[in-house]
Design an enzyme around this catalytic site. Sequence first.
Site, short mmCIF file in Angstrom:
data_model
loop_
_atom_site.label_atom_id
_atom_site.label_comp_id
_atom_site.label_asym_id
_atom_site.label_seq_id
_atom_site.Cartn_x
_atom_site.Cartn_y
_atom_site.Cartn_z
N CYS A 127 11.26 -55.70 86.78
CA CYS A 127 11.61 -56.60 87.89
C CYS A 127 10.36 -57.30 88.43
O CYS A 127 9.81 -58.16 87.76
CB CYS A 127 12.35 -55.81 88.97
SG CYS A 127 13.21 -56.85 90.18
N HIS A 154 16.73 -53.07 86.26
CA HIS A 154 16.18 -51.74 86.56
C HIS A 154 16.75 -50.70 85.60
O HIS A 154 17.83 -50.14 85.83
CB HIS A 154 16.51 -51.35 88.00
CG HIS A 154 15.73 -52.11 89.01
ND1 HIS A 154 14.49 -51.71 89.46
CD2 HIS A 154 16.00 -53.28 89.64
CE1 HIS A 154 14.03 -52.58 90.34
NE2 HIS A 154 14.92 -53.56 90.47
N GLU A 195 15.80 -47.72 85.18
CA GLU A 195 15.72 -46.37 85.75
C GLU A 195 16.96 -45.98 86.54
O GLU A 195 17.19 -44.81 86.83
CB GLU A 195 14.48 -46.23 86.63
CG GLU A 195 14.53 -46.98 87.96
CD GLU A 195 14.10 -48.43 87.86
OE1 GLU A 195 13.76 -49.01 88.91
OE2 GLU A 195 14.12 -49.00 86.74
#
EC number: 6.3.5.2
Length: 518
Positions: A90, A177, A179
């Site tokens: 990002c 993202h 994660e």
Amino acid sequence: MFKIMKDFTEQEKIIVLDFGSQYNQLITRRIREFGVYSELHPHTITVEEMKALNPTGIIFSGGPNSVYDEDAFRADERIFDMGIPILGICYGMQLMTTHFGGKVERAKDREYGKADIHVENPSRLFAGLPTDQVVWMSHGDLVVEEPAGFEVTATSKSCPIAGIADEDRLLYGVQFHPEVRHSAYGNELLKNFALNICGCKGDWTMENFSEVEIAKIQEIVGDKKVLLALSGGVDSSVVGVLIHKAIGDQLTCIFVDHGLLRKGEADQVMATLQGEFNMNIIKVDAKKRFMDKLAGVSDPEQKRKIIGNEFIYVFDDEANKLDGVEFLAQGTLYTDIIESGTATAQTIKSHHNVGGLPEDMQFKLIEPLNTLFKDEVRALGTELGMPDAIVWRQPFPGPGLGIRVLGEITEEKLEIVRDSDYILREEIKNAGLEREIWQYFTALPNIRSVGVMGDGRTYDHTVVVRAVTSIDGMTADWARIPWDVLEKISVRIVNEVDHVNRVVYDITSKPPATVEWE
């Protein structure tokens, strides 16, 4: 610094640079799930400091800023020239883009939530992953022109450049993202980066962690003595067993029973840690001392302060009876290090006033768990042979039941909470839910209500059942316990606990509520 610390620089690791994303800890945790050690460091780290860490790879996290803001977070640009793999997530991708001459612009609309991406140019980062996949976006800027030498690897409807890669220089970026669990193949993408691109073996385990830590403790402590304040909770218990394995009876534990523990907790701690592990534990019965101080006190903050201060005084009294103690052990976790603003964990440092202990207690502090998250501490406890009853013990606040009895604390109220909490834990275990629910307990609000029991009218206490699901405790949702289980809990509490005629279930998330009631 001690010679044994060379183990850290030789250990393969991925460093995550913190640019302010709410998901920073998640990145670190995900990498560790692949058996690769990972640490979070501030974005202000210099290239010299980074080289000293000897990372295998680096991840630039997301963040709330625009790269064009005057006060935007920057990195030492020389880090890009270290010649090791870098992944920008990002904001991290946008920072990488502007550094290498690409272009970033403000998006017409901030993109937040699930999005579909299409992998156009599969780089090593997307190897083995589907061409079309769902990801989690959260950004206000976007890359509109990739830098020279980079290829666009993924696109989405709202984000024409959702991924970039320069395979020659091992530089990668994604606008989403990976994660976050909402990114369907995020784990696989991060695993590609850690294992395939960075070349990590994934051999960081609790077994080799414990071996290294035991060796460190032995070298640091030598023939000196260590003191540990044992609460009976997971963290201090695991610290105690780990240090005891390293130095045996050079460790002395002080266990203060302040009368605010759960049912059978004090006996269980002593039976397990002293009985099974042969640890040297001084148990202090301070129940009357604490109850005298708490008499007539109903304000929650005042109760916390009294309990905290009295614990310190009791611990200080007992510590002064011991000779030759040079080290104080503490169950500090990596979460504490991150939240304190210092992501650089040290194994040992001078101790002056940690945790509110008296300033004249001059110990050196030893914190063997200060690179671990809570789930890793539990895994370490299992590796050390500790029973599930200790390793999977429910999180318990420092003031104990003192803040689960709302208003003034009395022995009668404590017994109600102890007995009802014991029933709750028993039924949650019977239902096989103890590993699914992050935290569960009972509390006693300072209210009574009318009821009918037998043929008579009652006016008795109400017990609150609180159960939440969470990953890290920062946010939490109320647990959807099956109705039949809740019914069993309610029926048993009303029938088996004296002076209770009503049970209610708290269905409030955090925020707006906190997990605890006080």
